[in-house]
Design a protein around this motif. Sequence first.
Motif, PDB file in Angstrom:
ATOM      1  N   VAL A 139      37.368  40.075  51.042  1.00 37.65           N
ATOM      2  CA  VAL A 139      38.268  41.173  51.414  1.00 37.65           C
ATOM      3  C   VAL A 139      38.033  42.371  50.507  1.00 37.65           C
ATOM      4  N   LEU A 140      37.756  43.504  51.108  1.00 35.23           N
ATOM      5  CA  LEU A 140      37.699  44.771  50.381  1.00 35.23           C
ATOM      6  C   LEU A 140      38.831  45.639  50.897  1.00 35.23           C
ATOM      7  N   ASP A 141      39.755  46.010  50.034  1.00 30.10           N
ATOM      8  CA  ASP A 141      40.902  46.828  50.438  1.00 30.10           C
ATOM      9  C   ASP A 141      41.110  47.882  49.364  1.00 30.10           C
ATOM     10  N   GLY A 168      38.120  41.360  46.245  1.00 34.77           N
ATOM     11  CA  GLY A 168      39.279  40.557  46.606  1.00 34.77           C
ATOM     12  C   GLY A 168      39.460  39.291  45.800  1.00 34.77           C
ATOM     13  N   GLU A 169      38.521  38.966  44.926  1.00 36.62           N
ATOM     14  CA  GLU A 169      38.603  37.703  44.195  1.00 36.62           C
ATOM     15  C   GLU A 169      39.757  37.689  43.198  1.00 36.62           C
ATOM     16  N   VAL A 170      39.961  38.783  42.502  1.00 35.86           N
ATOM     17  CA  VAL A 170      41.078  38.852  41.546  1.00 35.86           C
ATOM     18  C   VAL A 170      42.401  38.664  42.274  1.00 35.86           C
ATOM     19  N   GLU A 171      42.544  39.323  43.421  1.00 37.98           N
ATOM     20  CA  GLU A 171      43.791  39.223  44.187  1.00 37.98           C
ATOM     21  C   GLU A 171      44.025  37.797  44.685  1.00 37.98           C
ATOM     22  N   LEU A 207      52.300  38.918  46.273  1.00 41.13           N
ATOM     23  CA  LEU A 207      51.662  37.652  45.935  1.00 41.13           C
ATOM     24  C   LEU A 207      50.258  37.880  45.395  1.00 41.13           C
ATOM     25  N   ARG A 208      49.552  38.855  45.965  1.00 41.70           N
ATOM     26  CA  ARG A 208      48.190  39.158  45.555  1.00 41.70           C
ATOM     27  C   ARG A 208      48.140  40.115  44.361  1.00 41.70           C
ATOM     28  N   GLY A 209      49.313  40.511  43.854  1.00 44.27           N
ATOM     29  CA  GLY A 209      49.363  41.399  42.706  1.00 44.27           C
ATOM     30  C   GLY A 209      49.283  42.873  43.046  1.00 44.27           C
ATOM     31  N   VAL A 210      49.356  43.207  44.342  1.00 42.41           N
ATOM     32  CA  VAL A 210      49.293  44.612  44.765  1.00 42.41           C
ATOM     33  C   VAL A 210      50.732  45.101  44.945  1.00 42.41           C
ATOM     34  N   THR A 265      39.706  49.151  54.698  1.00 44.14           N
ATOM     35  CA  THR A 265      39.775  47.710  54.526  1.00 44.14           C
ATOM     36  C   THR A 265      38.669  47.022  55.324  1.00 44.14           C
ATOM     37  N   PHE A 266      38.053  46.035  54.714  1.00 47.32           N
ATOM     38  CA  PHE A 266      37.034  45.220  55.377  1.00 47.32           C
ATOM     39  C   PHE A 266      37.285  43.768  55.017  1.00 47.32           C
TER      40      PHE A 266
END
Length: 380
Positions: free
Chosen positions: A198-200, A332-335, A64-67, A186-187
């Motif tokens: 979100v930083l992943d 995390g904004e793009v995701e 869903l998040r494109g990952v 991840t944070f």
Amino acid sequence: MPVTPADGTQKSTAVRGSQDGKSRGARTVSAARLEDHCTAILTGAGLPETDATIVAASLVDANLRGVHSHGVSRIPIYVDRLRRGLVNTDPHVTIIRETGGALVVDGDNGMGQVIMQRSLDLARARIPEHRTVSVAVRNSTHYGSGAYFAKQAAASGSAIFLYGNAPATMAAFGGKERFLGTNPYTFAVPAGARGTLVLDMATSVVARGKIISAAQAGESIPEGWAVDPEGTPTTDADAALAGSVLPFGGPKGYGIAVMVEVMAAMFSGASSGTEIGDLYDDLDRPQGVGAFFTLHDIEAFVPPEQFARRMEWLYDALKNSGPADGEVLLPGEVEERTAHRQAIEGIAIPAAVAAQLEDLHPESEALQHPTDGTPRKQER
């Protein structure tokens, strides 16, 4: 699904988690439909329905998040390992050591997402008493996207730092032999009206899945992504796969990867480096993956309302800090934009992955139909 080459080693024909939904054709399916389908597959492979739902939800959330590298393309190899008995379908996730707000958890070789979910629940239950809780996890398996669990922690009012180690695919800085994994970090923290920050990220220059995609397409890769088995920089994708990916930022990324390895393996007693079983290639032994995470209750440090206002200010200040080209984006904004769009339009998954998922659950309808725009299930 498994095949045995002439040399007697066992391999899996599962599509590696590397395709991005844009290549080799794609099908569009609603998140809810995809999650139900994957839950049914995993239940059929022996997981209790509750656990199957956790795994499916985490994978679909990544798509869903494109990952896509951490999404439903992992289902075939998960099923393969479950059927081989390499993963415990009914693990006893146990606290083997507890000192104040510090826990060591043994995952009993269960599904990584199940172990991570139960570990996170154990930590959150202790937040009211300890306000800061750290959990070291051992005897686990691939747990997918760390963002799925980090977002849950942020939604409950905590900041989270999550470290996980992985099978050896990356050489040490200055070395040529694989030892470290891509060791993700991840944070996440709530950001008031701006949602969740979100930083992943992996500690390699690029996810190894992108090199796999290039090799499958017969394409070269950019310089600086990887080295060949002799430690020489290469743009040949096949040579890169035989060699090692490189850490981002040279010695800086390498240093962070080592830090993650220490936290995930040395604190927990998990396997490390070449001791870890490869998800796809080591089909005769468990993985032994480790993880480490810390929850910090925001209310213990600052009133939540004040924290939310300050996070909103930081978010807006960064967005308005004079973009050089286009716009300033936060981690995390793009995701999150992708997730919002695909929750309405449906998730695009490669046709080859969709076909494998249909083969694993042939009595179900095809994974190709108009989406109904129904929001997917809420996170736990």
